[in-house]
Design a protein around this motif. Structure first.
Motif, PDB file in Angstrom:
ATOM      1  N   TRP A   1      -1.503   7.513   0.296  1.00  0.00           N
ATOM      2  CA  TRP A   1      -0.974   7.872   1.611  1.00  0.00           C
ATOM      3  C   TRP A   1      -1.566   7.018   2.732  1.00  0.00           C
ATOM      4  N   LEU A   2      -2.843   6.695   2.633  1.00  0.00           N
ATOM      5  CA  LEU A   2      -3.464   5.834   3.643  1.00  0.00           C
ATOM      6  C   LEU A   2      -2.837   4.437   3.613  1.00  0.00           C
ATOM      7  N   THR A   3      -2.567   3.928   2.411  1.00  0.00           N
ATOM      8  CA  THR A   3      -1.958   2.603   2.299  1.00  0.00           C
ATOM      9  C   THR A   3      -0.535   2.614   2.833  1.00  0.00           C
ATOM     10  N   LEU A   4       0.229   3.646   2.512  1.00  0.00           N
ATOM     11  CA  LEU A   4       1.594   3.756   3.028  1.00  0.00           C
ATOM     12  C   LEU A   4       1.599   3.867   4.552  1.00  0.00           C
ATOM     13  N   THR A   5       0.641   4.610   5.093  1.00  0.00           N
ATOM     14  CA  THR A   5       0.548   4.748   6.549  1.00  0.00           C
ATOM     15  C   THR A   5       0.214   3.420   7.210  1.00  0.00           C
ATOM     16  N   ALA A   6      -0.744   2.702   6.623  1.00  0.00           N
ATOM     17  CA  ALA A   6      -1.107   1.388   7.168  1.00  0.00           C
ATOM     18  C   ALA A   6       0.069   0.424   7.084  1.00  0.00           C
ATOM     19  N   THR A   7       0.846   0.503   5.999  1.00  0.00           N
ATOM     20  CA  THR A   7       2.029  -0.349   5.858  1.00  0.00           C
ATOM     21  C   THR A   7       3.046  -0.044   6.953  1.00  0.00           C
ATOM     22  N   ALA A   8       3.362   1.244   7.142  1.00  0.00           N
ATOM     23  CA  ALA A   8       4.351   1.633   8.151  1.00  0.00           C
ATOM     24  C   ALA A   8       3.912   1.210   9.549  1.00  0.00           C
ATOM     25  N   LEU A   9       2.656   1.440   9.877  1.00  0.00           N
ATOM     26  CA  LEU A   9       2.164   1.101  11.216  1.00  0.00           C
ATOM     27  C   LEU A   9       2.066  -0.415  11.410  1.00  0.00           C
ATOM     28  N   GLY A  10       1.651  -1.122  10.355  1.00  0.00           N
ATOM     29  CA  GLY A  10       1.563  -2.581  10.456  1.00  0.00           C
ATOM     30  C   GLY A  10       2.929  -3.205  10.704  1.00  0.00           C
ATOM     31  N   TYR A  11       3.923  -2.780   9.917  1.00  0.00           N
ATOM     32  CA  TYR A  11       5.285  -3.263  10.138  1.00  0.00           C
ATOM     33  C   TYR A  11       5.805  -2.797  11.491  1.00  0.00           C
ATOM     34  N   GLY A  12       5.486  -1.542  11.860  1.00  0.00           N
ATOM     35  CA  GLY A  12       5.937  -1.021  13.142  1.00  0.00           C
ATOM     36  C   GLY A  12       5.425  -1.857  14.293  1.00  0.00           C
TER      37      GLY A  12
ATOM     38  N   ALA B   1      -3.042   0.843  12.780  1.00  0.00           N
ATOM     39  CA  ALA B   1      -2.939   0.468  11.366  1.00  0.00           C
ATOM     40  C   ALA B   1      -4.249  -0.133  10.866  1.00  0.00           C
ATOM     41  N   PHE B   2      -4.886  -0.941  11.709  1.00  0.00           N
ATOM     42  CA  PHE B   2      -6.181  -1.540  11.365  1.00  0.00           C
ATOM     43  C   PHE B   2      -7.228  -0.454  11.120  1.00  0.00           C
ATOM     44  N   VAL B   3      -7.261   0.549  11.977  1.00  0.00           N
ATOM     45  CA  VAL B   3      -8.228   1.643  11.821  1.00  0.00           C
ATOM     46  C   VAL B   3      -7.964   2.404  10.521  1.00  0.00           C
ATOM     47  N   VAL B   4      -6.688   2.700  10.247  1.00  0.00           N
ATOM     48  CA  VAL B   4      -6.338   3.413   9.013  1.00  0.00           C
ATOM     49  C   VAL B   4      -6.770   2.609   7.790  1.00  0.00           C
ATOM     50  N   MET B   5      -6.493   1.315   7.814  1.00  0.00           N
ATOM     51  CA  MET B   5      -6.850   0.474   6.670  1.00  0.00           C
ATOM     52  C   MET B   5      -8.359   0.355   6.522  1.00  0.00           C
ATOM     53  N   ALA B   6      -9.080   0.269   7.632  1.00  0.00           N
ATOM     54  CA  ALA B   6     -10.537   0.195   7.578  1.00  0.00           C
ATOM     55  C   ALA B   6     -11.123   1.471   6.979  1.00  0.00           C
ATOM     56  N   VAL B   7     -10.558   2.618   7.359  1.00  0.00           N
ATOM     57  CA  VAL B   7     -11.008   3.893   6.792  1.00  0.00           C
ATOM     58  C   VAL B   7     -10.721   3.935   5.290  1.00  0.00           C
ATOM     59  N   ALA B   8      -9.523   3.515   4.905  1.00  0.00           N
ATOM     60  CA  ALA B   8      -9.163   3.512   3.480  1.00  0.00           C
ATOM     61  C   ALA B   8     -10.092   2.610   2.681  1.00  0.00           C
ATOM     62  N   ALA B   9     -10.406   1.443   3.235  1.00  0.00           N
ATOM     63  CA  ALA B   9     -11.288   0.513   2.534  1.00  0.00           C
ATOM     64  C   ALA B   9     -12.694   1.085   2.395  1.00  0.00           C
ATOM     65  N   ARG B  10     -13.167   1.749   3.445  1.00  0.00           N
ATOM     66  CA  ARG B  10     -14.511   2.332   3.392  1.00  0.00           C
ATOM     67  C   ARG B  10     -14.572   3.469   2.377  1.00  0.00           C
ATOM     68  N   LEU B  11     -13.543   4.313   2.351  1.00  0.00           N
ATOM     69  CA  LEU B  11     -13.512   5.407   1.380  1.00  0.00           C
ATOM     70  C   LEU B  11     -13.472   4.872  -0.045  1.00  0.00           C
ATOM     71  N   ALA B  12     -12.749   3.769  -0.239  1.00  0.00           N
ATOM     72  CA  ALA B  12     -12.651   3.193  -1.580  1.00  0.00           C
ATOM     73  C   ALA B  12     -13.983   2.631  -2.054  1.00  0.00           C
ATOM     74  N   ARG B  13     -14.829   2.226  -1.097  1.00  0.00           N
ATOM     75  CA  ARG B  13     -16.144   1.669  -1.468  1.00  0.00           C
ATOM     76  C   ARG B  13     -17.207   2.741  -1.627  1.00  0.00           C
ATOM     77  N   THR B  14     -16.960   3.949  -1.096  1.00  0.00           N
ATOM     78  CA  THR B  14     -17.958   5.008  -1.168  1.00  0.00           C
ATOM     79  C   THR B  14     -18.027   5.562  -2.581  1.00  0.00           C
ATOM     80  N   PRO B  15     -19.212   5.543  -3.225  1.00  0.00           N
ATOM     81  CA  PRO B  15     -19.310   5.998  -4.616  1.00  0.00           C
ATOM     82  C   PRO B  15     -18.771   7.399  -4.834  1.00  0.00           C
ATOM     83  N   ALA B  16     -18.994   8.297  -3.895  1.00  0.00           N
ATOM     84  CA  ALA B  16     -18.544   9.671  -4.079  1.00  0.00           C
ATOM     85  C   ALA B  16     -17.031   9.786  -4.058  1.00  0.00           C
ATOM     86  N   ARG B  17     -16.365   8.772  -3.454  1.00  0.00           N
ATOM     87  CA  ARG B  17     -14.913   8.816  -3.332  1.00  0.00           C
ATOM     88  C   ARG B  17     -14.217   7.878  -4.306  1.00  0.00           C
TER      89      ARG B  17
END
Length: 427
Positions: free
Chosen positions: A220-231, A384-400
């Motif tokens: 969902w974060l990736t889809l949101t970043a895609t929609a906002l980036g294209y938007g 979109a940049f903020v959403v993608m940055a959050v998604a990237a950080r969550l993906a790097r967090t071991p607990a997530r």
């Protein structure tokens, strides 16, 4: 056939990828060429400019609906057969346009041709990445999308040139012929079950299995970043002709070559973005969105300068498309290869296009000037940049890191807490 950077060490592009790129070129061409043919079509069918414009808006709506509907309906079918069927649908749609006796049949042809658009790029991206080594999957997707970016450069001038010389029907006959060639190429050159597609089909074949992919926050974060980036990009691009003529001082005749500069940026961004995503995908996506936000903001401030406008519209294309290959592979990775998620990414981009154009139009209606859509686009892209940055950080967090598994893994049998001798371990 050597794999594209596969185990054999070859770097030759698989012939199947070329066939997919040709299909993407044809689909992109039919999307864009109509813009240069609208006056002729409207005159031929004796309809208003607004009615002729529905040939574009109807196509976009059909893309958004068809991407999800057709992918869901074909979830259990072999992907090569699905791609062939989608291109056949594309051929039928353009053939209807070429022979249309009236406006209604022409609109029907546009809708039929558009139905394949989202599913082709969604499913095709999964097939493309299966043709190459895993470390080159984003580049493979970029090769497939190269057809679309080239069509963006050539679509409008091609339609205008062919339409002017041989009539607007000739343009659709040409696209129909390209579709037939792409269909033959897919049938002959795309392997029936390449690489990753085999395992993906086994695990994500059913509709409910496909839908389970949407339980992942990363999807969902990736889809949101895609929609906002294209938007953000299309919020600015939709009204860019007014910015060029009313602010930059360009003539109406200059707009055509300025759009080709933008299209060239799309081609460059697609190539560079694919390579960057294969090295560090999340970093490449974050930087692409940040670069686009900065470019749009700078464009809004410097649009009165002709030189700056040329440079910035090129960079707008580069950063605008640099994230496309990475977004596609990211959403499909987190969706464990679900084709429905890949097609949803295409739908998200079209929703973003509509959202950006609407917000840019509101800014113009409010009397904020012809640079306002650029500032609106910069703001949307920054989100979109903020959403993608959050998604990237969550993906790097071991607990997530394994969050997707918690949602998507199959039910495991309960472990027997008794010892093999039947007694409790505490006895």
């Amino acid at each position: 056939m050597s794999r594209f950077g596969g185990a054999g060490g070859g770097t030759k592009t698989p012939a199947g990828l070329v066939a997919l790129a040709l299909g993407g070129f044809g689909i992109g061409l039919t999307e864009f060429l109509i813009a240069g043919l609208l006056p002729q079509v409207a005159s031929s069918f004796a309809v208003t400019e607004a009615a002729a414009g529905r040939l574009i808006s109807g196509y976009a709506l059909s893309v958004a609906v068809g991407a999800m509907a057709l992918t869901a309906a074909t979830a259990r079918l072999p992907r090569k057969q699905v791609l062939a069927g989608l291109v056949a649908l594309f051929v039928v749609g353009n053939l209807l346009c070429a022979v249309a006796p009236d406006y209604e049949v022409m609109l029907l042809g546009r809708i039929v041709a558009a139905l394949c658009h989202g599913s082709f790029f969604g499913i095709g991206s999964l097939v493309a990445r299966g043709l190459v080594a895993p470390e080159r999957k984003s580049r493979a997707v970029a090769v497939m999308f190269a057809g679309l970016t080239v069509a963006n450069v050539l679509g409008v001038p091609f339609g205008a040139l062919v339409g002017e010389r041989w009539g607007w029907r000739a343009a659709f006959w040409s696209v129909t012929a390209i579709g037939v060639l792409a269909l033959a190429g897919i049938l002959a050159l795309v392997p029936p079950d390449p690489g990753e597609t085999r395992s993906a089909t086994a695990t994500t074949g059913g509709l409910w299995a496909q839908l389970r992919a949407f339980r992942s926050w990363q999807v969902w974060l990736t889809l949101t970043a895609t929609a906002l980036g294209y938007g953000g990009m299309f919020g600015a691009f939709t009204y860019i002709a007014y910015t060029f003529t009313e602010v930059g001082g360009f003539s109406s005749a200059d707009v055509a070559w300025l759009l080709m500069v933008y299209g060239t940026g799309l081609v460059v961004g697609n190539i560079v973005g694919g390579r960057a995503a294969d090295r560090d995908r999340d970093r490449a996506l974050v930087l692409a969105l940040l670069g686009l936000a900065v470019t749009l903001a700078a464009f809004g401030l410097l649009a009165h300068s002709a030189v700056a406008s040329v440079v910035l519209v090129f960079l707008m294309g580069v950063f605008g498309f640099a994230g496309v290959p990475g977004m596609i592979t990211r959403v499909t990775d987190h969706a464990h290869g679900a084709a429905l998620a890949a097609s949803a990414n295409v739908s998200a981009s079209n929703i973003g296009n509509a959202l950006g154009a609407w917000l840019g139009g509101l800014a113009l209606t409010a009397g904020l000037g012809y640079t306002a859509p650029l500032h609106v686009g910069a703001g949307i892209t920054l989100i979109a940049f903020v959403v993608m940055a959050v998604a990237a950080r969550l993906a790097r967090t071991p607990a997530r890191r394994h969050e997707n598994l918690r949602f998507d893994q199959r039910r495991r049998p309960r472990r027997d807490w008794r010892r093999h001798d039947g007694r409790s371990p505490h006895q």
